[in-house]
Write a protein that holds these residues in place. Structure first.
Motif, PDB file in Angstrom:
ATOM      1  N   PRO A 242       0.835  -1.204   0.000  1.00 19.12           N
ATOM      2  CA  PRO A 242       0.000   0.000   0.000  1.00 19.12           C
ATOM      3  C   PRO A 242       0.867   1.249   0.000  1.00 19.12           C
ATOM      4  O   PRO A 242       1.991   1.257   0.530  1.00 19.12           O
ATOM      5  CB  PRO A 242      -0.792  -0.119   1.304  1.00 19.12           C
ATOM      6  N   LEU A 243       0.349   2.299  -0.599  1.00 19.55           N
ATOM      7  CA  LEU A 243       1.078   3.563  -0.651  1.00 19.55           C
ATOM      8  C   LEU A 243       1.141   4.161   0.756  1.00 19.55           C
ATOM      9  O   LEU A 243       0.125   4.214   1.454  1.00 19.55           O
ATOM     10  CB  LEU A 243       0.372   4.519  -1.607  1.00 19.55           C
ATOM     11  N   PRO A 244       2.314   4.582   1.226  1.00 20.35           N
ATOM     12  CA  PRO A 244       2.398   5.202   2.552  1.00 20.35           C
ATOM     13  C   PRO A 244       1.510   6.438   2.642  1.00 20.35           C
ATOM     14  O   PRO A 244       1.148   7.043   1.629  1.00 20.35           O
ATOM     15  CB  PRO A 244       3.882   5.568   2.679  1.00 20.35           C
ATOM     16  N   ALA A 245       1.172   6.815   3.854  1.00 20.82           N
ATOM     17  CA  ALA A 245       0.330   7.993   4.071  1.00 20.82           C
ATOM     18  C   ALA A 245       1.049   9.253   3.602  1.00 20.82           C
ATOM     19  O   ALA A 245       2.283   9.324   3.589  1.00 20.82           O
ATOM     20  CB  ALA A 245      -0.032   8.115   5.548  1.00 20.82           C
ATOM     21  N   LEU A 303       0.636   5.736 -13.466  1.00 20.58           N
ATOM     22  CA  LEU A 303       2.074   6.054 -13.356  1.00 20.58           C
ATOM     23  C   LEU A 303       2.491   7.172 -14.305  1.00 20.58           C
ATOM     24  O   LEU A 303       3.578   7.143 -14.887  1.00 20.58           O
ATOM     25  CB  LEU A 303       2.935   4.800 -13.594  1.00 20.58           C
ATOM     26  N   GLY A 304       1.623   8.154 -14.470  1.00 18.13           N
ATOM     27  CA  GLY A 304       2.000   9.357 -15.218  1.00 18.13           C
ATOM     28  C   GLY A 304       3.207  10.005 -14.578  1.00 18.13           C
ATOM     29  O   GLY A 304       3.308  10.115 -13.355  1.00 18.13           O
ATOM     30  N   PRO A 328      -6.145  15.460  -9.961  1.00 15.78           N
ATOM     31  CA  PRO A 328      -6.225  15.052  -8.565  1.00 15.78           C
ATOM     32  C   PRO A 328      -5.805  13.596  -8.391  1.00 15.78           C
ATOM     33  O   PRO A 328      -5.823  12.807  -9.342  1.00 15.78           O
ATOM     34  CB  PRO A 328      -7.706  15.248  -8.230  1.00 15.78           C
ATOM     35  N   GLY A 329      -5.429  13.242  -7.165  1.00 10.12           N
ATOM     36  CA  GLY A 329      -5.048  11.859  -6.882  1.00 10.12           C
ATOM     37  C   GLY A 329      -3.840  11.796  -5.985  1.00 10.12           C
ATOM     38  O   GLY A 329      -3.363  12.805  -5.450  1.00 10.12           O
ATOM     39  N   ASN A 330      -3.318  10.590  -5.824  1.00 11.84           N
ATOM     40  CA  ASN A 330      -2.123  10.362  -5.020  1.00 11.84           C
ATOM     41  C   ASN A 330      -0.892  10.292  -5.913  1.00 11.84           C
ATOM     42  O   ASN A 330      -0.931   9.698  -6.998  1.00 11.84           O
ATOM     43  CB  ASN A 330      -2.248   9.061  -4.228  1.00 11.84           C
ATOM     44  N   TYR A 331       0.182  10.904  -5.445  1.00 12.88           N
ATOM     45  CA  TYR A 331       1.448  10.899  -6.163  1.00 12.88           C
ATOM     46  C   TYR A 331       2.546  10.436  -5.205  1.00 12.88           C
ATOM     47  O   TYR A 331       2.467  10.658  -3.998  1.00 12.88           O
ATOM     48  CB  TYR A 331       1.805  12.297  -6.688  1.00 12.88           C
ATOM     49  N   LEU A 350       2.115  12.282  -1.789  1.00 13.42           N
ATOM     50  CA  LEU A 350       1.439  13.559  -1.910  1.00 13.42           C
ATOM     51  C   LEU A 350       0.017  13.316  -2.406  1.00 13.42           C
ATOM     52  O   LEU A 350      -0.199  12.571  -3.373  1.00 13.42           O
ATOM     53  CB  LEU A 350       2.191  14.451  -2.910  1.00 13.42           C
ATOM     54  N   THR A 351      -0.950  13.921  -1.747  1.00 23.20           N
ATOM     55  CA  THR A 351      -2.341  13.821  -2.182  1.00 23.20           C
ATOM     56  C   THR A 351      -2.795  15.179  -2.701  1.00 23.20           C
ATOM     57  O   THR A 351      -2.716  16.176  -1.985  1.00 23.20           O
ATOM     58  CB  THR A 351      -3.260  13.370  -1.037  1.00 23.20           C
ATOM     59  N   VAL A 352      -3.240  15.199  -3.961  1.00 23.59           N
ATOM     60  CA  VAL A 352      -3.723  16.439  -4.581  1.00 23.59           C
ATOM     61  C   VAL A 352      -5.239  16.370  -4.680  1.00 23.59           C
ATOM     62  O   VAL A 352      -5.787  15.410  -5.239  1.00 23.59           O
ATOM     63  CB  VAL A 352      -3.097  16.639  -5.981  1.00 23.59           C
ATOM     64  N   ALA A 353      -5.904  17.346  -4.112  1.00 23.58           N
ATOM     65  CA  ALA A 353      -7.368  17.347  -4.118  1.00 23.58           C
ATOM     66  C   ALA A 353      -7.901  17.775  -5.475  1.00 23.58           C
ATOM     67  O   ALA A 353      -7.282  18.543  -6.192  1.00 23.58           O
ATOM     68  CB  ALA A 353      -7.862  18.294  -3.037  1.00 23.58           C
TER      69      ALA A 353
END
Length: 353
Positions: A242-245, A303-304, A328-331, A350-353
Motif C-alpha cells: 500500500p502507498l504510505p500515508a 504512473l504518469g 487530482p489523486g495520489n502521487y 502527496l495527495t492532490v485534491a
C-alpha cells in the motif's frame, strides 16, 4: 534530467460568375427594355430614368464590395489553422517551446518539448513524437542482478544515436515498481549501434515500469525532448504494497528532507525543500548532475510521470521546485540529493485534491 495551411475564408468572397453577372451603370440587362419604353417620353424622361438606373446599379455594386470587405475582416478562424500561442507562434511550431514549470519533462531552449499525456503527465506511451522505446529484455530475473538494454528508434525504425547532453547526461532512466515501492534513477551508456545498457541490482518480483528521459537530435539538427515509458516484468510472487500515508517530510540515512507548498491541479506551485542532518543543521548539499536536487513525481494508477528541476539559485537553505499537478489523486515524489559524494533519495506521498 517523455507533435496546414489555410486558404482565404469563404465568408464574403464573391465568385467570379457573380462579378460577371453584376449590372454596372448603363449595362443593366433589364434596363434595355426600360430605356426603350422611356424613349417615347422624351429626352427628360430618358435622362431621369438613366440617372435612376445609375443610382440603383451603383448602390448594388457598392453593397457587393462592402460585403466582400466585411467578410474578409470578420471571417471566422479556419479550423485547419493551428491556434496561435501567447508569443505569436502557432501550436506545433518547432524551435523554442517553453511550458509551465513542472508540466511535463522539462524545458530546453531550442528543443521542442513533447509531453506524453494530454493532461501534462509524460511517459504514458512507448511511442511519442516519432520516437519509440524498444526494450531488448522486458522480462527480468527477480532477486538477481541483471542488465537493462534498449534502443530508441525513429519513425523509420532506425536506432537513434544522436542525443543532447541534458543535466550532464544524454540519457536518464527511471525504473519504478508499479506499486511505487521501488525506485531507481539510472544513467546507461550507449554502444555504437544505439543500444543503451545499464546494470540493474536485484529487483523484487512484480510489474515494473521504465522511463527513458532524453533529448534526441534529428537529422536537421533540431532537438526534441521526450519521455517514453515501457513495462517490465520480474516474474515471481507479487505482493503489492500500500502507498504510505501523505507526509511532507521523509528520513533517509539520518538525513531529513522536508518541504512546504501545496501543489494544485493545472497551476504551477513552488515546493521548497530543506535537508537537515541528524543534528538538525542544514545539510551541505552538493551539485548532482548540475543541480542541487532532482525531483520525480509519479501518479498512482497510470504512473504518469512528472520530472522537474530546481531553480538554479537556492533560497538560503532551501531548494525550490515548481510543480504542476496534472490532475487530482495520489502521487509518489522521489527527491535525489547529494551529500559527501553520496546520492540519496527521499520519498514522499502527496495527495492532490
Amino acid at each position: 534530467m517523455p507533435e496546414s495551411s489555410s486558404g482565404t475564408s469563404g465568408t464574403g468572397v464573391v465568385p467570379d460568375d457573380a462579378v460577371a453577372g453584376a449590372t454596372p451603370p448603363g449595362h443593366a440587362r433589364s434596363g434595355v427594355v426600360d430605356r426603350a419604353g422611356a424613349a417615347a417620353a422624351g429626352p427628360v424622361a430618358v435622362d431621369r430614368e438613366t440617372l435612376r438606373l445609375a443610382l440603383v446599379v451603383g448602390g448594388l455594386v457598392l453593397a457587393v464590395l462592402l460585403g466582400f470587405g466585411l467578410g474578409r475582416i470578420n471571417a471566422p478562424a479556419d479550423p485547419a489553422r493551428p491556434a496561435a500561442t501567447a508569443n505569436g507562434a502557432t501550436a506545433g511550431d518547432g524551435g523554442m517551446h517553453a511550458h509551465a514549470p513542472g508540466t511535463g519533462a522539462h524545458t530546453h531552449d531550442g528543443a521542442t518539448v513533447t509531453q506524453g499525456g494530454g493532461d501534462g503527465a509524460a511517459g504514458l506511451s512507448v511511442t511519442s513524437a516519432g520516437y519509440t522505446l524498444v526494450p531488448s529484455n522486458a522480462e527480468l530475473t527477480a532477486g538477481r542482478a541483471g542488465e537493462l538494454r534498449f534502443q530508441i528508434r525513429d519513425d523509420k525504425r532506425r536506432a537513434v544515436t544522436r542525443f543532447a547532453v541534458v543535466h550532464d547526461k544524454p540519457m536518464h532512466v527511471i525504473v519504478v515498481r508499479r506499486d511505487l515501492s521501488g525506485y531507481l534513477h539510472l544513467h546507461p551508456t550507449m554502444a555504437a549501434d544505439g543500444t543503451w545498457s545499464v546494470p540493474l541490482g536485484p529487483l523484487d518480483p512484480g510489474s515494473w515500469r521504465m522511463y527513458a528521459d532524453f533529448t534526441a537530435v534529428g537529422d536537421d539538427g533540431g532537438q526534441v525532448a521526450v519521455v517514453l515509458g515501457a513495462d517490465l516484468a520480474a516474474p515471481g510472487a507479487y505482493r503489492p504494497q500500500p502507498l504510505p500515508a501523505a507526509a511532507t517530510s521523509a528520513t533517509v540515512d539520518g538525513f531529513t528532507a522536508a518541504y512546504t507548498g501545496t501543489p494544485e491541479v493545472g497551476r504551477s506551485v513552488p515546493l521548497r525543500f530543506r535537508v537537515t542532518g541528524a543534528d538538525g543543521a542544514t545539510a551541505p548539499l552538493e551539485p548532482y548532475l548540475g543541480a542541487y536536487g532532482h525531483l520525480v513525481a509519479l501518479r498512482e494508477g497510470d504512473l504518469g510521470y512528472l520530472h522537474v528541476h530546481p531553480e538554479p539559485v537556492r533560497n538560503g537553505d532551501e531548494v525550490t521546485f515548481w510543480l504542476t499537478a496534472p490532475g487530482p489523486g495520489n502521487y509518489r515524489m522521489f527527491l535525489d540529493f547529494q551529500v559527501g559524494g553520496v546520492v540519496r533519495t527521499a520519498e514522499f506521498t502527496l495527495t492532490v485534491a
